[in-house]
Design a protein around this motif. Structure first.
Motif, PDB file in Angstrom:
ATOM      1  N   ASN A  92       0.845  -1.179   0.000  1.00 62.56           N
ATOM      2  CA  ASN A  92       0.000   0.000   0.000  1.00 62.56           C
ATOM      3  C   ASN A  92       0.895   1.248   0.000  1.00 62.56           C
ATOM      4  O   ASN A  92       1.800   1.360   0.822  1.00 62.56           O
ATOM      5  N   GLN A  94       0.330   4.243   0.940  1.00 63.35           N
ATOM      6  CA  GLN A  94       0.282   4.981   2.197  1.00 63.35           C
ATOM      7  C   GLN A  94       1.193   4.353   3.244  1.00 63.35           C
ATOM      8  O   GLN A  94       1.901   5.040   3.962  1.00 63.35           O
ATOM      9  N   LYS A  95       1.161   3.018   3.314  1.00 66.42           N
ATOM     10  CA  LYS A  95       2.000   2.320   4.298  1.00 66.42           C
ATOM     11  C   LYS A  95       3.479   2.500   3.966  1.00 66.42           C
ATOM     12  O   LYS A  95       4.307   2.674   4.858  1.00 66.42           O
ATOM     13  N   MET A  98       4.348   5.985   5.086  1.00 65.66           N
ATOM     14  CA  MET A  98       4.421   6.089   6.548  1.00 65.66           C
ATOM     15  C   MET A  98       5.669   5.417   7.119  1.00 65.66           C
ATOM     16  O   MET A  98       6.197   5.850   8.121  1.00 65.66           O
ATOM     17  N   SER A  99       6.124   4.354   6.448  1.00 64.85           N
ATOM     18  CA  SER A  99       7.304   3.643   6.955  1.00 64.85           C
ATOM     19  C   SER A  99       8.604   4.230   6.389  1.00 64.85           C
ATOM     20  O   SER A  99       9.680   3.702   6.638  1.00 64.85           O
TER      21      SER A  99
END
Length: 127
Positions: A92, A94-95, A98-99
């Motif tokens: 994903n 977004q993931k 974020m990471s």
């Protein structure tokens, strides 16, 4: 060999898929309507080599491999392997962001539309 293929990059088949999809007038129009931006995707392969691709989904509905990214609405920077996972819907965006595996310069909303493009241009059977 297509002009979007880059030696040593596992994402080359994805770029060919996108290029082929954009040659279909209805898909090209849909991609331009849903994105409306010039996206630059800069990938780094396992050997540390960088390559950029430009997706003009603002006017032309094209994709091209470039050495120097042109003026754009948004630039995504990530590893070749992560891009492949994202294109195959196994990761994903977004993931990844974020990471810290995905860096975005420019319009965040336009960056989010990239996953929609993969879904629209994927010639594999829709489940």
């Amino acid at each position: 060999m297509s002009g979007v293929v880059a030696d040593g990059f596992n994402s080359s088949p994805m770029w060919e898929m996108i290029e082929n999809g954009l040659q279909q007038p209805d898909l090209k129009e849909k991609a331009i309507k849903s994105v409306g931006a010039i996206l630059v995707i800069t990938l780094k392969n396992k050997d540390g080599k960088e390559q950029s691709w430009v997706m003009d989904l603002k006017d032309k509905g094209t994709v091209a491999k470039v050495d120097t990214p042109p003026k754009n609405d948004v630039q995504l920077i990530l590893k070749d392997a992560d891009f492949v996972k994202m294109a195959e819907n196994k990761a994903n965006g977004q993931k990844l962001f974020m990471s810290g595996k995905l860096k975005i310069k420019g319009n965040m909303m336009k960056a989010a539309s990239l996953e929609t493009v993969f879904k629209q241009l994927d010639p594999r059977a829709k489940l």
